[in-house]
Design an enzyme around this catalytic site. Sequence first.
Site, PDB file in Angstrom:
ATOM      1  N   ARG A   1      11.784 -43.988 -31.364  1.00 22.56           N
ATOM      2  CA  ARG A   1      10.585 -44.820 -31.301  1.00 22.56           C
ATOM      3  C   ARG A   1       9.592 -44.359 -32.374  1.00 22.56           C
ATOM      4  O   ARG A   1       9.540 -43.172 -32.711  1.00 22.56           O
ATOM      5  CB  ARG A   1       9.945 -44.731 -29.918  1.00 22.56           C
ATOM      6  CG  ARG A   1      10.843 -45.282 -28.806  1.00 22.56           C
ATOM      7  CD  ARG A   1      10.201 -45.110 -27.430  1.00 22.56           C
ATOM      8  NE  ARG A   1      11.073 -45.650 -26.387  1.00 22.56           N
ATOM      9  CZ  ARG A   1      12.032 -44.947 -25.779  1.00 22.56           C
ATOM     10  NH1 ARG A   1      12.234 -43.679 -26.117  1.00 22.56           N
ATOM     11  NH2 ARG A   1      12.781 -45.507 -24.840  1.00 22.56           N
TER      12      ARG A   1
ATOM     13  N   HIS B   1       9.237 -50.484 -35.007  1.00 19.87           N
ATOM     14  CA  HIS B   1      10.073 -50.473 -33.805  1.00 19.87           C
ATOM     15  C   HIS B   1      11.363 -51.270 -34.019  1.00 19.87           C
ATOM     16  O   HIS B   1      12.338 -51.096 -33.284  1.00 19.87           O
ATOM     17  CB  HIS B   1       9.293 -51.051 -32.620  1.00 19.87           C
ATOM     18  CG  HIS B   1       9.736 -50.549 -31.290  1.00 19.87           C
ATOM     19  ND1 HIS B   1      10.833 -51.033 -30.638  1.00 19.87           N
ATOM     20  CD2 HIS B   1       9.229 -49.572 -30.488  1.00 19.87           C
ATOM     21  CE1 HIS B   1      10.985 -50.410 -29.478  1.00 19.87           C
ATOM     22  NE2 HIS B   1      10.032 -49.510 -29.379  1.00 19.87           N
TER      23      HIS B   1
ATOM     24  N   LYS C   1       9.330 -41.385 -23.864  1.00 20.00           N
ATOM     25  CA  LYS C   1       8.918 -42.409 -22.901  1.00 20.00           C
ATOM     26  C   LYS C   1       9.533 -42.152 -21.534  1.00 20.00           C
ATOM     27  O   LYS C   1       8.886 -42.357 -20.503  1.00 20.00           O
ATOM     28  CB  LYS C   1       9.324 -43.788 -23.417  1.00 20.00           C
ATOM     29  CG  LYS C   1       8.893 -44.936 -22.510  1.00 20.00           C
ATOM     30  CD  LYS C   1       9.262 -46.271 -23.109  1.00 20.00           C
ATOM     31  CE  LYS C   1       8.815 -47.410 -22.222  1.00 20.00           C
ATOM     32  NZ  LYS C   1       9.172 -48.739 -22.791  1.00 20.00           N
TER      33      LYS C   1
ATOM     34  N   TYR D   1      22.675 -39.507 -17.167  1.00 23.67           N
ATOM     35  CA  TYR D   1      23.242 -38.582 -18.143  1.00 23.67           C
ATOM     36  C   TYR D   1      22.165 -37.599 -18.594  1.00 23.67           C
ATOM     37  O   TYR D   1      21.000 -37.956 -18.742  1.00 23.67           O
ATOM     38  CB  TYR D   1      23.750 -39.341 -19.370  1.00 23.67           C
ATOM     39  CG  TYR D   1      25.012 -40.149 -19.124  1.00 23.67           C
ATOM     40  CD1 TYR D   1      26.107 -39.590 -18.486  1.00 23.67           C
ATOM     41  CD2 TYR D   1      25.102 -41.464 -19.555  1.00 23.67           C
ATOM     42  CE1 TYR D   1      27.265 -40.318 -18.276  1.00 23.67           C
ATOM     43  CE2 TYR D   1      26.256 -42.209 -19.361  1.00 23.67           C
ATOM     44  CZ  TYR D   1      27.339 -41.629 -18.711  1.00 23.67           C
ATOM     45  OH  TYR D   1      28.483 -42.348 -18.510  1.00 23.67           O
TER      46      TYR D   1
ATOM     47  N   HIS E   1      17.519 -44.671 -23.692  1.00 24.97           N
ATOM     48  CA  HIS E   1      17.345 -45.564 -22.554  1.00 24.97           C
ATOM     49  C   HIS E   1      17.972 -44.919 -21.324  1.00 24.97           C
ATOM     50  O   HIS E   1      18.786 -43.994 -21.436  1.00 24.97           O
ATOM     51  CB  HIS E   1      18.007 -46.918 -22.828  1.00 24.97           C
ATOM     52  CG  HIS E   1      17.274 -47.741 -23.830  1.00 24.97           C
ATOM     53  ND1 HIS E   1      17.835 -48.817 -24.480  1.00 24.97           N
ATOM     54  CD2 HIS E   1      16.002 -47.648 -24.318  1.00 24.97           C
ATOM     55  CE1 HIS E   1      16.964 -49.345 -25.311  1.00 24.97           C
ATOM     56  NE2 HIS E   1      15.845 -48.652 -25.232  1.00 24.97           N
TER      57      HIS E   1
ATOM     58  N   ARG F   1      15.091 -49.840 -34.207  1.00 27.46           N
ATOM     59  CA  ARG F   1      15.869 -49.614 -32.983  1.00 27.46           C
ATOM     60  C   ARG F   1      16.677 -50.854 -32.610  1.00 27.46           C
ATOM     61  O   ARG F   1      17.866 -50.761 -32.280  1.00 27.46           O
ATOM     62  CB  ARG F   1      14.923 -49.227 -31.837  1.00 27.46           C
ATOM     63  CG  ARG F   1      14.300 -47.862 -32.014  1.00 27.46           C
ATOM     64  CD  ARG F   1      13.174 -47.602 -31.025  1.00 27.46           C
ATOM     65  NE  ARG F   1      13.577 -47.683 -29.628  1.00 27.46           N
ATOM     66  CZ  ARG F   1      14.209 -46.718 -28.970  1.00 27.46           C
ATOM     67  NH1 ARG F   1      14.562 -45.604 -29.607  1.00 27.46           N
ATOM     68  NH2 ARG F   1      14.492 -46.855 -27.692  1.00 27.46           N
TER      69      ARG F   1
END
Length: 406
Positions: free
Chosen positions: A242, A332, A269, A369, A359, A335
Site C-alpha cells: 500500500r 494504489h 492495515k 496464514y 489481504h 496493487r
Amino acid sequence: MALTALQVKTAKTTDKPIKLSDGGGLFLLVQPNGSKYWRLAYRFAGKQKTLAVGVYPDVSLLNARDRREDARKQLTAGVDPGENKKAQKAAKQGKAANSFEVVAQEWIEKFSTNKAASTIEKTNFILRRDVFPWLGARPIDEIKPSDLLTVLQRIETRGALETAHRAKQYVGQIFRYAVGTQRAERDITQDLKGALPAPNVIHRAAITEPLKFGALIRSIDGFTGTLAVKCAMKLAPLIFVRPGELRQTEWAWVDMDSATICYPASVMKMREDHIVPLSLQALEILREIQPLTRSGKFVFPSIRTSARPMSEAAINAALRRIGYSKEEMTGHGFRAAARTIMDEVLGIRVELIEHQLAHAVKDLNGRAYNRTTHLPERKKMMQQWADYLDKLKAGAEIVPLHGNAA
C-alpha cells in the site's frame, strides 16, 4: 503600530481600562489596578469574539504573538479558537470525566492497538479539527442528534462530504463505546441516517492492461524528479504494498541478505507483520537509493527532512508529472495491476497473490496464514513477476499463460 516590550512593561494605568493594540487583533488590556491581560479580538461565523491569551508578565509579548499565530491557524482551518480552548481545558483538567473529548480519547487509546498508525493519525486529525471544537467540552450524554448534525453540515458546506461521513462514523463508534461504559444511553448517530447526501464512490484508478502497464513502467524510468521519489515509483510495481506502507519503509526493516522487507504490524492495515520478498530488480533499486538515504531512518525520506517519510501525495504527484491523470492511475493502482495481471496473464495461484497483497487469507481449516506461510513460493512468484515486468518494459509480446501456478 506593533508594541515594544518596553511599552508593555511601562504601560501606565488610568481610572478606566485601556487597550494597547499590537495588530492582528492582539491587544494588551491594562486595568486600573495595574493588572495587564492579553486579549485577541477575532470574528468567527460572522460574530465578533474575544479570546483570553494570557496574563502579563507570565505571558510575554513574544509569547502572546505566538498564541495569536496559533489562533490564526485554527481560524484558517475553520476552528473557533475560543471553543477549542474550552474543550482542551475541560479535557486537561478532567472536570468532566464524561465529556465527549475525554470519552473519545479513551476510545482512541483503547482501540489504537488494533489500528494502523496512519488510521489513528487520521482519526485524531478529523476529531481535533472538525468535532472537538464544538462538542469536545460537552458531556457526551447531553449531546443531541441536532448538535451533531450541525457539526457534520459545517464540514459538508466546505465541500468535504466524505470527511463528514467519516466524522459521523467516528462519533458513532465513540458513542457506542460510551454506551458500553455507561456514560451514554444510546448512539445518536442512528437518528442521522440519510441526513447527509451519499458520498460519491471513487474507485482508485489502475492500469491493468499489460501493454499499457509496460508503457507506464517506461515512463517511470524517464521520470526526472528527485531520486527518492523515482526509486519509490520504480519499487512500487515490484512489491505492490500500500502507498502508506511504501513511503514509511524503514531501512531497519530491509534485509538485503535474505532479500526481504518485513513490515511491522504497526504500519499494516491488517495489524499483522508482513514479509515482502525482494526480486533481484527490487534489490537493485534499493542499492541505488541506499547511499543517499541509508544514514537516516526512512528509505524514502521527505525532501524537507530525513526525520519524516515522503509525503502521501508524492507518488500521485509524480504520476501526474509523467502524464497520467488521476482517472488513469494512482499509487494504489499498482496493487490492482499486480492482482489482475498476475492472475489473468501469469496464471499465479490467487491465494499466493492475495497473501502477498497482505489481504486476509485462510487455509482450509479457517486459520489465518502467518507471515512466513508460502514464503519460498512467494519469493519465486515475486521474481517471476519482476522478470515479466522487464519484458513488458522492453515491449515484448505478451501471451496469456492460463492455469500456470507459481
